[in-house]
Design a protein around this motif. Structure first.
Motif, PDB file in Angstrom:
ATOM      1  N   ASN A   1       1.559   7.793   3.300  1.00 52.58           N
ATOM      2  CA  ASN A   1       2.103   7.671   3.937  1.00 52.58           C
ATOM      3  C   ASN A   1       3.078   7.960   5.057  1.00 52.58           C
ATOM      4  OD1 ASN A   1       3.436   5.613   6.202  1.00 52.58           O
ATOM      5  ND2 ASN A   1       2.210   4.154   5.438  1.00 52.58           N
TER       6      ASN A   1
ATOM      7  N   HIS B   1       6.502   6.540   5.023  1.00 56.45           N
ATOM      8  CA  HIS B   1       7.368   6.074   4.392  1.00 56.45           C
ATOM      9  C   HIS B   1       7.890   7.666   3.377  1.00 56.45           C
ATOM     10  CE1 HIS B   1       4.755   2.253   3.408  1.00 56.45           C
ATOM     11  NE2 HIS B   1       4.836   2.533   4.607  1.00 56.45           N
TER      12      HIS B   1
ATOM     13  N   CYS C   1       4.724   9.446  -1.441  1.00 53.93           N
ATOM     14  CA  CYS C   1       4.284   8.317  -0.519  1.00 53.93           C
ATOM     15  C   CYS C   1       3.444   9.042   0.324  1.00 53.93           C
ATOM     16  CB  CYS C   1       4.687   7.333  -0.448  1.00 53.93           C
ATOM     17  SG  CYS C   1       3.573   5.842   0.626  1.00 53.93           S
TER      18      CYS C   1
ATOM     19  N   MET D   1      10.600   7.646   0.519  1.00 50.23           N
ATOM     20  CA  MET D   1      10.014   7.246  -0.500  1.00 50.23           C
ATOM     21  C   MET D   1       9.829   8.950  -0.588  1.00 50.23           C
ATOM     22  SD  MET D   1       7.004   4.584  -0.909  1.00 50.23           S
ATOM     23  CE  MET D   1       7.800   3.412  -1.609  1.00 50.23           C
TER      24      MET D   1
ATOM     25  N   HIS E   1       0.866  -1.206   0.048  1.00 55.55           N
ATOM     26  CA  HIS E   1      -0.048   0.121  -0.423  1.00 55.55           C
ATOM     27  C   HIS E   1       0.981   1.146  -0.137  1.00 55.55           C
ATOM     28  CE1 HIS E   1      -3.843  -1.464   0.743  1.00 55.55           C
ATOM     29  NE2 HIS E   1      -3.750  -2.358   1.471  1.00 55.55           N
ATOM     30  N   HIS E   2       0.972   2.621  -1.028  1.00 52.61           N
ATOM     31  CA  HIS E   2       1.579   3.225  -1.296  1.00 52.61           C
ATOM     32  C   HIS E   2       0.677   4.052  -1.119  1.00 52.61           C
ATOM     33  CE1 HIS E   2       5.351   1.422  -0.178  1.00 52.61           C
ATOM     34  NE2 HIS E   2       5.206   0.354  -1.001  1.00 52.61           N
ATOM     35  N   PRO E   3      -0.126   5.685  -0.277  1.00 47.26           N
ATOM     36  CA  PRO E   3      -0.808   6.580  -1.160  1.00 47.26           C
ATOM     37  C   PRO E   3       0.137   7.887  -1.805  1.00 47.26           C
ATOM     38  CG  PRO E   3      -0.984   6.542   0.870  1.00 47.26           C
ATOM     39  CD  PRO E   3       0.154   4.994   0.292  1.00 47.26           C
TER      40      PRO E   3
HETATM   41 CU    CU Z   1       4.456   4.058   1.125  1.00 43.89          CU
END
Ligand code: CU
Ligand code: C2O
Ligand code: CU
Length: 516
Positions: free
Chosen positions: A501, A504, A499, A509, A443-445
């Motif tokens: 999150n 992250h 991302c 990220m 999962h990566h928003p």
């Molecule tokens: Cu992520």
């Protein structure tokens, strides 16, 4: 943090028992929920469900107005929140409150906000969803240093060998003036901290608020307005024995060492759900339509929101404002930083009904979010028209790029690279349209600054049920490939995408793109 420090840190974190061994990260869905991250448990009994009333953040009054511009001032300072009975929970807030005051802007009127930093650490303000020139976009190293003082870069050793990161950084002392042109459609935006390496910790402490843009197109529609237009900031938190915010930072002073302790590198999930800063609140509503602007301001938690007893969530807007036409959902999946603007008609319930907003992705107490207590039916002149707005298709793309969001043994990366402020993942021509293929391992928003995009596809299928309209975050699921398209109209300069999150993001990220 230097690339080297980051790598060492993550390697240490990873070897401490949360490995990515054989490509099977243990933090994937660690709570049985559909979120990437690990549950941080509060050290005291949780607040009682539905005991406190929902509050709506105060609307900020401008300190000055000219024919073209509204001027605001915000003081970033510690404050006290009432989350547990008889306990003052220290937060960091815009004007000392969490959520921060709501800015109500109007398309075509420039918004200028002077932020002063009376917190003990540097901050950065980003208007999420804003179509903002680089100097005011909250680039992660454009720090606002504390008014109380901070070791400056020039006093740091090794100026001669100053890193590219520090050379490009534009810190200011004590305050900074952010200018938002507001030549963009009506939409639910939010502002939040964006400090390099420390965004997760700063937002967790309370640095987040709404920034709502209105315009004529929206005002002409017969949608619910006034006190029937309610922004709902949903976030999860955890608390220590004395009721203070708990976050697993390696350095709780947030001064030097970034990052979180080993189990939480995949994301921090709290066990207490706050709506507008209140734990599991209730709201008295009349038997009439309401517009609810849902924002997931959690660091890492995803929610699947549903009404119980069941009822329709009629989506009218997304991150970037009104949809072309409404979309009716039984449930809404919302990833960090996404916004869903929905209309709920409470006249469908018998007066006296308690309607819970529940979270199918939660566990135990996190399956509940808030409660609506439905009162008498009242005359309703609002409605949801079949056509809301016109959304123009974009030009044919001038370029297609691929961005791979992946956790590796050494950190969170995009195309194998951890964030480096001096590197560019993309250089795009001003005004050109591009397609970006986004690929994930878990999962990566994914969020882009400056632009709103349209989702073209997910894998071999078209856009998903939650992808309609203009987006600035896409909720990517594990091992997914999606294509988005956007036009890079905006001032030349350096922007980030990352991302959302926040753990992250803080741990690598993120990438730069440059508009030329
Ligand atoms: Cu992520
Ligand atoms: Cu809310 Cu850079 O993001
Ligand atoms: Cu943003």
């Amino acid at each position: 943090m230097s690339g080297m420090t980051r790598r060492v840190l993550l390697r240490t974190a990873l070897s401490a028992g949360v490995g990515l061994a054989a490509g099977a990260p243990l933090w994937l869905g660690g709570t049985g929920s559909s979120s990437t991250g690990v549950l941080l448990r509060s050290q005291r009994p949780l607040p009682t469900l539905y005991e406190v009333p929902l509050t709506v953040p105060p609307v900020l009054a401008p300190v000055g107005r000219t024919p073209s511009t509204d001027y605001y001032e915000i003081l970033q300072r510690p404050g006290a929140a009432a989350i547990f009975p008889r306990v003052r929970t220290t937060i960091w807030g815009y004007n000392g409150v969490f959520p921060g005051p709501t800015i109500r802007a109007r398309r075509g009127r420039r918004v200028v906000v002077r932020h002063r930093n009376h917190l003990p650490v540097p901050t950065v303000v980003h208007l999420h969803g804003g179509h903002t020139p680089p100097a005011s976009d909250g680039y992660p190293t454009d720090l606002v240093l504390p008014a109380s003082g901070w070791p400056t870069m020039t006093s740091m050793p090794g100026m001669a060998g100053m890193s590219e990161r520090d050379r490009l950084a534009a810190p200011t002392r004590a305050e900074r003036v952010y200018t938002f042109p507001t030549q963009q459609r009506a939409a639910t935006l939010w502002y939040h901290d964006h400090r390099m390496d420390f965004t997760g910790a700063s937002v967790w402490r309370g640095l987040a608020g709404f920034h709502l843009i209105g315009d004529d197109e929206e005002e002409e529609l017969p949608l619910p307005t006034g006190d029937r237009d309610i922004p709902l900031m949903i976030s999860d938190r955890a608390f220590d024995r004395s009721g203070q915010l708990l976050y697993p930072n390696l350095d709780p002073t947030m001064r030097t060492t970034p990052g979180v302790s080993a189990p939480y590198v995949g994301g921090v999930l709290g066990d207490t759900i706050l709506v507008n800063g209140r734990p599991w609140p209730y709201a008295e509503v009349a038997g009439i339509r309401y517009r609810l602007r849902l924002l997931n301001a959690s660091n890492a938690r995803r929610y699947r929101l549903r009404l119980a007893p069941s009822g329709e969530l009629v989506q009218i807007g997304s991150d970037g404002g009104l949809l072309a036409s409404p979309v009716t959902h039984d449930a809404i999946e919302i990833a960090p930083a996404e916004r869903f603007d929905v209309v709920v008609d409470f006249s469908h319930y018998t007066p006296g009904t308690h309607v819970d907003l529940v979270n199918d992705f939660g566990d135990g107490p996190t399956t509940k979010v808030m409660q609506f207590r439905v009162g008498e039916k009242v005359t309703d002149t609002s409605r949801v028209p079949d056509t809301l707005a016109s959304i123009a298709p974009l030009d044919a793309p001038a370029a297609t790029r691929t961005m791979f969001f992946q956790g590796t043994g050494t950190g969170w990366t995009i195309n194998g690279q951890p964030y480096d402020p001096s590197q560019y993942a993309a250089v795009v021509r001003r005004g050109s349209t591009e397609i970006w293929r986004l690929i994930t391992d878990m999962h990566h928003p994914v969020h882009l600054h400056l632009v709103h995009f349209q989702v073209l596809s997910r894998g071999l299928r078209g856009p998903g049920p939650y992808d309609a309209g203009w987006k600035d975050v896409i909720d990517l699921r594990p091992a997914e490939e999606a294509s988005i398209t956007m036009s890079f109209d905006g001032d030349p300069g350096r922007y980030v995408f990352h991302c959302h999150n926040l753990e992250h993001e803080d741990m690598g990220m993120m990438g730069n793109f440059r508009v030329v």
